[in-house]
Design a protein around this motif. Structure first.
Motif, mmCIF file in Angstrom:
data_model
loop_
_atom_site.group_PDB
_atom_site.id
_atom_site.type_symbol
_atom_site.label_atom_id
_atom_site.label_comp_id
_atom_site.label_asym_id
_atom_site.label_seq_id
_atom_site.Cartn_x
_atom_site.Cartn_y
_atom_site.Cartn_z
ATOM 1 N N ALA A 51 -15.197 -47.508 46.758
ATOM 2 C CA ALA A 51 -14.648 -47.569 48.117
ATOM 3 C C ALA A 51 -15.464 -48.520 48.986
ATOM 4 C CB ALA A 51 -14.634 -46.171 48.724
ATOM 5 N N GLU A 52 -16.741 -48.262 49.076
ATOM 6 C CA GLU A 52 -17.581 -49.068 49.958
ATOM 7 C C GLU A 52 -17.711 -50.511 49.470
ATOM 8 O OE1 GLU A 52 -20.022 -45.824 48.536
ATOM 9 O OE2 GLU A 52 -21.653 -46.981 49.379
ATOM 10 N N HIS A 80 -25.589 -55.610 47.654
ATOM 11 C CA HIS A 80 -25.416 -56.287 48.941
ATOM 12 C C HIS A 80 -26.292 -57.534 49.017
ATOM 13 C CE1 HIS A 80 -22.732 -53.319 50.361
ATOM 14 N NE2 HIS A 80 -23.595 -52.403 50.735
ATOM 15 N N ARG A 81 -27.456 -57.489 48.403
ATOM 16 C CA ARG A 81 -28.296 -58.699 48.404
ATOM 17 C C ARG A 81 -27.634 -59.824 47.624
ATOM 18 N NH1 ARG A 81 -34.644 -56.754 48.561
ATOM 19 N NH2 ARG A 81 -34.444 -56.001 50.711
ATOM 20 N N THR A 133 -32.412 -60.141 53.503
ATOM 21 C CA THR A 133 -32.657 -61.181 52.492
ATOM 22 C C THR A 133 -33.593 -62.272 52.993
ATOM 23 O OG1 THR A 133 -30.606 -62.248 53.190
ATOM 24 C CG2 THR A 133 -30.498 -60.842 51.238
ATOM 25 N N GLU A 168 -21.696 -48.393 55.022
ATOM 26 C CA GLU A 168 -20.863 -47.581 54.138
ATOM 27 C C GLU A 168 -21.157 -46.096 54.272
ATOM 28 O OE1 GLU A 168 -23.133 -50.262 51.643
ATOM 29 O OE2 GLU A 168 -22.409 -49.003 50.024
ATOM 30 N N GLN A 207 -24.459 -60.228 47.272
ATOM 31 C CA GLN A 207 -23.378 -60.737 48.129
ATOM 32 C C GLN A 207 -23.918 -61.710 49.172
ATOM 33 O OE1 GLN A 207 -21.902 -56.647 49.192
ATOM 34 N NE2 GLN A 207 -19.901 -57.613 48.929
ATOM 35 N N ALA A 208 -25.030 -61.327 49.799
ATOM 36 C CA ALA A 208 -25.605 -62.171 50.852
ATOM 37 C C ALA A 208 -26.100 -63.490 50.269
ATOM 38 C CB ALA A 208 -26.737 -61.428 51.561
ATOM 39 N N LEU A 209 -26.741 -63.424 49.111
ATOM 40 C CA LEU A 209 -27.332 -64.635 48.533
ATOM 41 C C LEU A 209 -26.266 -65.570 47.959
ATOM 42 C CD1 LEU A 209 -30.394 -62.975 46.765
ATOM 43 C CD2 LEU A 209 -30.466 -64.494 48.759
ATOM 44 N N ALA A 227 -31.835 -45.399 47.568
ATOM 45 C CA ALA A 227 -30.962 -46.566 47.401
ATOM 46 C C ALA A 227 -29.907 -46.345 46.328
ATOM 47 C CB ALA A 227 -31.746 -47.851 47.103
ATOM 48 N N ASN A 228 -29.912 -45.175 45.721
ATOM 49 C CA ASN A 228 -28.881 -44.839 44.734
ATOM 50 C C ASN A 228 -27.802 -44.053 45.449
ATOM 51 O OD1 ASN A 228 -27.268 -43.572 42.835
ATOM 52 N ND2 ASN A 228 -28.921 -43.349 41.355
ATOM 53 N N TYR A 283 -24.184 -58.664 33.200
ATOM 54 C CA TYR A 283 -23.992 -57.211 33.242
ATOM 55 C C TYR A 283 -25.364 -56.607 33.548
ATOM 56 C CZ TYR A 283 -22.540 -52.622 31.191
ATOM 57 O OH TYR A 283 -22.244 -51.302 30.945
ATOM 58 N N MET A 332 -27.773 -57.650 56.482
ATOM 59 C CA MET A 332 -28.107 -58.238 55.183
ATOM 60 C C MET A 332 -28.858 -59.548 55.350
ATOM 61 S SD MET A 332 -27.364 -55.967 53.096
ATOM 62 C CE MET A 332 -28.109 -56.981 51.811
ATOM 63 N N LEU A 387 -18.152 -43.519 55.177
ATOM 64 C CA LEU A 387 -17.743 -42.504 54.198
ATOM 65 C C LEU A 387 -18.336 -41.128 54.502
ATOM 66 C CD1 LEU A 387 -17.837 -44.700 50.980
ATOM 67 C CD2 LEU A 387 -15.824 -43.867 52.192
ATOM 68 N N GLU A 398 -29.520 -51.290 54.567
ATOM 69 C CA GLU A 398 -28.468 -52.054 53.929
ATOM 70 C C GLU A 398 -27.274 -51.158 53.580
ATOM 71 O OE1 GLU A 398 -31.640 -51.929 53.028
ATOM 72 O OE2 GLU A 398 -32.467 -53.964 52.851
ATOM 73 N N LEU A 399 -27.461 -49.865 53.599
ATOM 74 C CA LEU A 399 -26.413 -48.922 53.233
ATOM 75 C C LEU A 399 -25.867 -48.168 54.435
ATOM 76 C CD1 LEU A 399 -28.118 -47.404 50.063
ATOM 77 C CD2 LEU A 399 -26.824 -49.521 50.307
ATOM 78 N N LEU A 407 -14.586 -52.233 50.678
ATOM 79 C CA LEU A 407 -14.595 -52.319 52.150
ATOM 80 C C LEU A 407 -15.559 -53.385 52.635
ATOM 81 C CD1 LEU A 407 -14.525 -48.548 53.238
ATOM 82 C CD2 LEU A 407 -12.693 -50.245 53.499
ATOM 83 N N LEU A 408 -16.653 -53.589 51.922
ATOM 84 C CA LEU A 408 -17.679 -54.526 52.390
ATOM 85 C C LEU A 408 -17.686 -55.829 51.599
ATOM 86 C CD1 LEU A 408 -20.512 -51.954 53.180
ATOM 87 C CD2 LEU A 408 -19.106 -53.224 54.810
ATOM 88 N N ASN A 451 -27.713 -49.178 42.503
ATOM 89 C CA ASN A 451 -28.548 -49.552 43.654
ATOM 90 C C ASN A 451 -27.763 -50.557 44.470
ATOM 91 O OD1 ASN A 451 -30.269 -50.800 45.439
ATOM 92 N ND2 ASN A 451 -32.034 -50.632 44.077
ATOM 93 N N ILE A 452 -27.071 -50.075 45.491
ATOM 94 C CA ILE A 452 -26.152 -50.969 46.188
ATOM 95 C C ILE A 452 -26.880 -51.874 47.172
ATOM 96 C CG2 ILE A 452 -25.336 -49.623 48.142
ATOM 97 C CD1 ILE A 452 -22.443 -50.328 47.070
ATOM 98 N N VAL A 453 -28.154 -51.607 47.445
ATOM 99 C CA VAL A 453 -28.951 -52.600 48.173
ATOM 100 C C VAL A 453 -28.975 -53.890 47.357
ATOM 101 C CG1 VAL A 453 -31.232 -53.193 49.054
ATOM 102 C CG2 VAL A 453 -30.388 -50.848 49.290
ATOM 103 N N LYS A 499 -23.136 -65.962 49.223
ATOM 104 C CA LYS A 499 -22.002 -66.040 50.152
ATOM 105 C C LYS A 499 -21.347 -67.421 50.146
ATOM 106 C CE LYS A 499 -25.210 -66.485 54.001
ATOM 107 N NZ LYS A 499 -25.835 -65.794 55.150
#
Lengths: 311, 311, 311, 311
Positions: B204-205, B181-182, D253, D205, B184-186, D175-176, B143, D249, D209, D201-202, B208-209, B176-178, B188
Motif C-alpha cells: 500500500a505505502e 525510499h533512499r 540522503t 506512510e 527512490q530518492a537517489l 525501520a522494519n 534482488y 528524503m 495507514l 523516512e517512514l 502511494l509513495l 527496511n523501507i527506509v 529520481k
C-alpha cells in the motif's frame, strides 16, 4: 556401496589439506597446475585430500567443472590417500548428484555443510541429515562452517547425527574451540567418530588435547610443515610443537592478512601458490586475484618466511 | 537477444507474484497443480509472473527441475504476461546457464540476488554485476534479500549498477523501507528504473509513495486482492487502500504466522494452496510441509478470512 | 600471600577468577556470602581477583552497589592478591568514576570492554582509549567480549592500544582462539603485555602455547582445579593437563549446560555456589535464578562430579 | 499551549522530536544552546518532546548530567507539551532512578528499550517489564531499537506487555515496517495504545495507514516540516504528503549521509544545528563531531536544501 574400510580409517587422523581449485578462468581448470599441486601436496606425506570445500571455492564453480575436478583428482591420486569430496549445496538433489559422482570416481567420503540459503532450524537440519545420508553412496563428514553458512551444527545435533549410519565425523571450521572441546566431551564414548579442526592456527592444541587431525589450508603451500606439527603434537614433543606453531602463526599473520579481511586467506593462498610456480591464481567470482601491489606484499612475505627464494 | 520492448515495460508496474513451485516430491513437479496455479494467478489480472525466487524455493531445487519449470511456465503463460526468472546462484556460470534457458524458453527478464556463500564486499559485488550482465541474454532485475543472502546491495551500489546496460530494476525484500525510499530518492532521475517491493505488507505505502509495484507472495492465493490494492493506491482511493491493506495484514498475522517463524510464510502459503485444492503442499528440504495440527490452524484461518468455505 | 600488593606483575600470570556478585535481591549484596566466597576463592591459591565483569553481572548492578562491592572486596582481600575492577560502561564519565573508586579503595587495575550501545568503528574505539586512559588512575586491561558488546577489538587496534601508556594487557573472551593466537604473534615483541583468556575451556591450550593466564568463571566454584591445571600446563606435565582439562570440560558440558543457552553459564554457576552453601543464587534482571527443576539438575551434576556430597 | 500538561493523551498523536543533547564537552551541557533548541523545536508546533533517547546520546552521558538535563528541560517546557524521558539502562535500579527523577521534575512519561548487555530471551524480557512497570511513577512507552540493543520486542511480547498496567505505547525504530504493521493488526482492539514510528523516512506512510505519530530526529532541525507532513497525512492531502515526504528524503540522503554510515545521522544532525547557530555540535564518546571537510559538506547540503542561507 561403502568403500574398503582399510582405506578410510575410523577415526581418520592426520593432515587432510583442503585443496584449492587451480583455474585458468571461471569455468576452466588449470590442468597442469592441478597436477603439480596434487603432487606437491602428496609429497608432504599428508593423510588425505579434501576437494571442493570452501578453500576449493566449490560454491563458485559450475557443476560440470566440479565433476571434472573430481574425476581428475581421483585418477591422479589413485588410492595413495583417501579423498574427501565436498557436496555442500542448497539443493538436496544436487548434493546427492555430486556424491554419486564422487563414489563413481573412487573417492572415499563426502563432506557436507548445512544448506545455506534457507535458515533451517536444528530439528530441520537433523531431519535433513536423516533423509540425506541413506541416499549417499559414501560415508559422510559434517562440516561446521557458521561464518559462511550462518547455521551451526549445535553440539546436540552432532551427537544425534553421529547415531545415523554413515555419518562418520565432523570438520569444525568455526574457530570456536569451546565448541570443539564440547564435541569431544559429548562424544567421548565414540572413539571412532572423527573430529577434525579447520583453522590451522588451532592444529597444535587440537592434537595435544585429543583431536584427530586438521584440514589445514596452508598445507596446499607447505604440506610438510603441518604434517610435522601434527606428528610433533602426537608424540608430545612440546618444544617442536611450539616452534612449528609459531611458523604457522607467522604465515597466518602475514600471507593471509594482506588486503580485505574476509577473502584475504583465499587470495593470499592462491597468490602464494602462483608465486611458487605451482598453479594459477585465478579466483572465481565473486572474488578476483590479488592485483600487483598485494602480489608484491605476498611475495615479500614469502621471502621473509624463507618460502620463496630472493630473485 | 533483448526481448521485444513492448513486452517488458520500463518501468515494470503492478503485481508480479513470486510463484510457489508445486512439487510432488523433492525432485518432481506437481504438473497438474502447476497448471492450475498459473491459471489461478493469471485470472487475478496480475502484471507479470516471477518464478524461481525465494517463494519458489529455487535454491532447494535441482537444476534439471528448474529447467523443466521454466519451460512449462513459459509455454503455458504464452506471452499473456511478462515472465521473470530467478537466476540467483553461488556460481556465476550456473546463473548464466539458467538465464540462457530462460531466454530460450521465451521469458522476458531475469532476477539475481547476490551470491550468498562467500561474503563479497560492495566493490566485488559491483564488479560481479559488471562481469555478469554482458553474459546475460535478458534484462536483469537486482534482488535485495539480506535476511537470506546476508549481503545487502548498498544504495550506492544500486545507483552504480543502474548505469550498467541491461540492469533495469530492483526488487527489495529487505522490509527496511527506509532503504527503499533512499533508492527512490537517489534514482529520481531514472524514471525508467523499476522499483518493486517484496513484502506485501508494504504494498500500500509503496504505491502511494511512488514505487512501481509489488512481488506479493500472497498473490499466489488471492491475486485479485493485491491487484485491487495496487489499483486503489494508483488511483489515490485511500478508503479502499485502507480496507484492503487491513485484509493483507489479517492474512499476514494469521496464515503466515503459524508454527516456526522463519519458514512459516512459505509453509503457510503452500498449505493454503493445498487447502484450496490448487496444488500440492510438499516443500523441498530443508523444510517440510505442515503436519496436521498446523494444517488445521491454517484451514481455520482461511475460513475465518472467508477464503475457504466451511465444510 | 603476595609480598607487595601495589606491584602488578608484567605480565600478570595465573588464574584470576571473575568473581560472581552474591546478591540478596537486585540492589542488596549478600554480604556474608560475599565474605565466604572471597575466602573460598583465595584458598585456591589464585593469582588475582577480577570483580564487576560479565560473570559479576556488573552492567545489571546499580552504581551504588558497585561502589559498595569494590570497597568490601578491597578491604577483605587486603593485598593478598591483585584486584582488577571492571569499569565497562556506555558512558566515558561513569567508567572514569568507577576507576577512581577502584583506585581509592586499593585495587590494582581496571578492565574495560568497548562501550556497547553505539556501534563505534575501530578508529573511534582507538580514539576512545586514547582519551580515556590518561583519565584513569590505574593500569588498564582491555576486555574483548564481542558476543555481548557486539564490537571486537580488532588485532590492529590492540597493537596500537598497547602503545598507549597505561594499557597493560587484554582479556579475550571471544572464544575465537585464532584471534588470541594472532594477538600473541603480533605482540611477540611485547613480553610485558598480558594476554589472558576468558573461556576456561581454553585454559589448557592457552598456557601450553604461551598465554599468560585465565579468567576462569569456574574458579568461583573450584579455584584449585584451575590453578592446578595452570601449574601443570606451565610445567609441561601433559598427562596432568589432559586429566584436568577433561574435568573442566565435564563441568562445562553439565553444570553450564542446563536450561537456556545464553545465560546458562551464569545461572548454573550461581546455582552451584548456592548448592554448596557459599552464597545466594539471586541474579539481577534481566535474568533470574534457576527454579527447582533446574536446581535439581545442577545438584545432580555436582554430585556426579564429586563436587557435592550425596545427602 | 496544551491546557493541562498532566494529561497524556491516549493514544499520544503527532510529532514528538527526540531531542539531541547540546554539549560543551563530554560532561557539560551547552545550557544556552539547550534553551535555544527547546524554543526552536516548540516553535514548530510539535506535540511532545522526547529527551534522553538514542538521538539524545543518553547511554553516553553521566547520570548526573542526565539528571540536570531532565530538570532543565522540564522547567523550561513548563507544561507546554508532554515530556517523555528515556530510562533505558542495563541496570533495572538505574532505570527506576531516572524515572523517579523524571516524575519529580514534572515529566509525563518514560521510554524504555530492552537492557542491552545481557541477551535476554522474550520470556525474560516480559518478566523484566512485569517487575519494572510497578516501580515506575510514570506511564511507560516501550522502545524497539534492535540495531543498537540487539534485542527485538517480538510482536507477541508487545501484545502481552500492553496488558500490564502502565504500559501505554511503543516507539518502533526498527525501520522494519512489516513489524509495525503487525503490531497495528495485533493491537487493533486497543485504540488507546500508542504506536509511534522512529525513522522519519517512514512518517508519511505510518500516518496514512493508521499510526499515531513519529519521533522524528529531523524535527530538531525543521520541526514545522514534520508537523506539516503529519497534518497533511492526517487530512489525507496526498499531494502535500508527497511533496513533503520528498523533502524528508532529500534531507535523509544528504544531511544524514555524510561520512561513516552508522553514526552519520547523529553527527550530521548536530553539525547542522551548529551550522544554524542553534547549539554546539560536540558529541560524547565514542563519537566525535564532524571535522571541517564533513562540516563543509553538511553546510553545502543545507544551502542546497534552502535551510541555510548562502554567505
Amino acid at each position: 556401496m561403502k568403500p574398503d574400510s582399510n582405506i578410510l580409517p575410523a577415526p581418520l587422523r592426520g593432515i587432510i589439506p583442503p585443496m584449492v581449485t587451480p583455474l585458468l578462468d571461471r569455468d576452466t581448470l588449470d590442468v597442469a597446475g592441478l597436477e603439480r599441486l596434487i603432487e606437491h601436496i602428496l609429497a608432504g606425506s599428508v593423510h588425505g585430500l579434501f576437494i571442493l570445500g570452501t578453500t576449493g571455492e566449490a560454491p563458485s564453480l559450475s557443476h560440470l567443472l566440479r565433476s571434472e575436478l573430481i574425476e581428475r583428482v581421483c585418477r591422479q591420486v589413485a588410492g595413495r590417500v583417501p579423498i574427501l569430496v565436498g557436496i555442500t549445496d542448497t539443493s538436496f538433489v544436487e548434493s546427492v548428484n555430486i556424491a554419486c559422482k564422487a563414489a563413481d570416481s573412487g573417492a572415499q567420503a563426502v563432506v557436507l555443510a548445512p544448506p545455506y540459503y534457507f535458515p533451517a532450524g536444528q530439528a530441520e537440519l537433523l531431519e535433513y541429515l536423516r533423509h540425506l545420508t541413506p541416499e549417499l553412496p559414501l560415508p559422510l563428514f559434517l562440516y561446521n562452517m557458521p561464518s559462511y553458512t550462518k547455521l551451526v551444527f549445535e553440539p546436540e545435533t552432532v551427537v544425534a547425527a553421529a547415531e545415523i549410519a554413515g555419518v562418520v565425523g565432523i570438520k569444525d571450521s568455526s574457530a570456536n574451540i569451546v565448541y570443539f572441546h564440547r564435541l569431544q566431551a559429548l562424544l567421548k564414548k565414540r572413539p571412532d567418530f572423527t573430529l577434525l579442526i579447520g583453522p590451522e592456527e588451532l592444529l597444535a592444541e587440537t592434537i595435544l588435547l585429543g583431536g584427530h587431525g586438521g584440514v589445514c589450508g596452508g598445507a596446499n603451500l607447505l604440506p610438510q610443515l603441518y604434517v610435522d606439527l601434527y606428528n610433533a603434537a602426537c608424540s608430545r614433543d612440546l618444544q617442536t610443537v611450539e616452534r612449528l606453531h609459531k611458523k604457522v602463526m607467522d604465515i597466518s599473520t602475514t600471507v593471509y592478512s594482506v588486503g580485505r579481511y574476509e577473502s584475504s586467506f583465499l587470495k593470499g593462498l592462491k597468490c602464494s601458490l602462483s608465486c611458487l610456480g605451482i598453479c594459477n591464481d585465478f579466483l572465481a567470482e565473486p572474488f578476483h586475484r590479488f592485483r600487483s601491489a598485494e602480489r608484491s606484499a605476498i611475495s615479500q612475505h614469502l621471502q621473509n618466511l624463507g618460502i620463496l627464494q630472493d630473485n
